[in-house]
Design an enzyme around this catalytic site. Structure first.
Site, mmCIF file in Angstrom:
data_model
loop_
_atom_site.group_PDB
_atom_site.id
_atom_site.type_symbol
_atom_site.label_atom_id
_atom_site.label_comp_id
_atom_site.label_asym_id
_atom_site.label_seq_id
_atom_site.Cartn_x
_atom_site.Cartn_y
_atom_site.Cartn_z
ATOM 1 C CB SER A 164 -0.948 -0.043 1.198
ATOM 2 O OG SER A 164 -1.940 0.940 1.109
ATOM 3 C CG ASP A 257 -6.458 -2.645 -3.843
ATOM 4 O OD1 ASP A 257 -6.895 -1.558 -3.443
ATOM 5 O OD2 ASP A 257 -5.451 -3.206 -3.355
ATOM 6 C CG HIS A 284 -6.064 -1.850 0.094
ATOM 7 N ND1 HIS A 284 -5.100 -1.771 -0.893
ATOM 8 C CD2 HIS A 284 -5.506 -1.306 1.209
ATOM 9 C CE1 HIS A 284 -4.015 -1.193 -0.405
ATOM 10 N NE2 HIS A 284 -4.230 -0.909 0.865
#
Length: 321
Positions: A164, A257, A284
């Protein structure tokens, strides 16, 4: 009269023939290689491989695994060797297993401690740190660790990984290294064994090895490239991609995502709020499960663990002094 015409025609033909011969001679001269310059023959300069010692200090690991957690998975004063900021951090599934598998002398596993926040500008009461501040702190700390290790341990190899927000930082570092301007000098790019990214916000399909079921979308920062609001800069594509590290960079992105598979944006300011909350969306948050992404039965974290393990097992074993 006819005789004069014949002589004139013959003269014109002769001139044409002479002109043709001259043109052919000029072409041959033009295409002929230039004579060599005086003195010994010259050859293009070749760069010698970087000078490295035969051994490195005894406290140096063979491999440094540098991991950068995602949003809300770290804090600035966390222990980089035993992080506790978020016991459910996705990257801990990889790094903890590596620590159990390898002694620190073989693989030093370092989790970058940084604030790891993303303030939502559409929520007035959100008192978190801005994304830009968070990302810059993570980058600064990661660069410092890589620089210090390379200076002290010139034979140590590197594995870089992140999730991320951590994948954005890791990818930026890898891009800079691969383009000759990162914390590992250009002459030592071969020391980087691999780069592993999960849910990279600056992902561009096809610019690296896209692992498993990989969507054709792009990262949120690419979709919103050029947008600047206080505390949030959407950086767009990485200039130069991953450069010489392209073949060593692997990206995992689950379809749907929003961080790494963002749609085309029509209203950028509304989209910023959605992306700020995207870390909570089920796609996610599920890379440790098989529901939204799996490759040959492996979750994203299992894939990353196997990949890193193989790199460490195959890495050279430099001498120590």
């Amino acid at each position: 009269m006819r005789r004069h015409a014949r002589k004139l025609a013959w003269g014109v033909g002769l001139l044409a023939l002479v002109a043709l011969v001259l043109v052919i001679v000029l072409i041959i001269q033009f295409l002929r290689p230039s004579p060599p310059p005086p003195g010994p023959p010259t050859s293009p300069p070749t760069s010698a491989p970087p000078h490295r010692p035969n051994a490195q200090p005894a406290d140096c690991p063979d491999v440094l695994v540098l991991s950068i957690p995602g949003t809300w998975e770290s804090k600035s004063n966390d222990d980089p060797y035993h992080p506790t900021a978020n016991p459910k951090s996705l990257m801990l599934r990889v790094t903890s297993a590596l620590q159990e598998k390898f002694p620190r002398s073989r693989a030093e596993v370092y989790t970058v401690p940084y604030v790891a926040q993303f303030r939502n500008p559409t929520v007035l009461g959100d008192n978190q740190r801005d994304y830009d501040w968070s990302r810059h702190q993570g980058r600064r700390k990661a660069d410092a660790k890589l620089t210090a290790t390379h200076e002290h341990c010139p034979l140590t190899r590197y594995i870089l990984m992140g999730f991320s927000q951590g994948a954005v930082i890791t990818g930026d570092i890898a891009s800079d290294i691969g383009n000759g301007k990162g914390p590992i000098p250009a002459a030592d790019q071969d020391l980087v064994l691999g780069v592993g990214l999960i849910a990279d916000g600056r992902r561009v399909s096809g610019e690296q090895h896209d692992v498993g079921p990989s969507p054709q979308g792009q990262g949120a920062e690419v979709s919103l490239g050029g947008l600047r609001i206080p505390g949030i800069t959407m950086s767009g594509k990485r200039t130069g991609g991953f450069g010489t590290l392209t073949d060593r960079t692997y990206s995992i992105c689950a379809p749907g995502d929003l961080i790494c598979d963002a749609p085309q944006i029509t209203n950028p300011f509304d989209a910023v709020g959605k992306f700020a909350n995207a870390a909570n969306n089920p796609v996610h948050a599920m890379y440790a499960k098989k529901k939204y992404w799996s490759d040959d039965g492996a979750t994203a974290t299992q894939w990353m663990l196997r990949w890193a393990t193989a790199l460490i097992e195959q890495a050279p074993r430099p001498k120590h002094r």
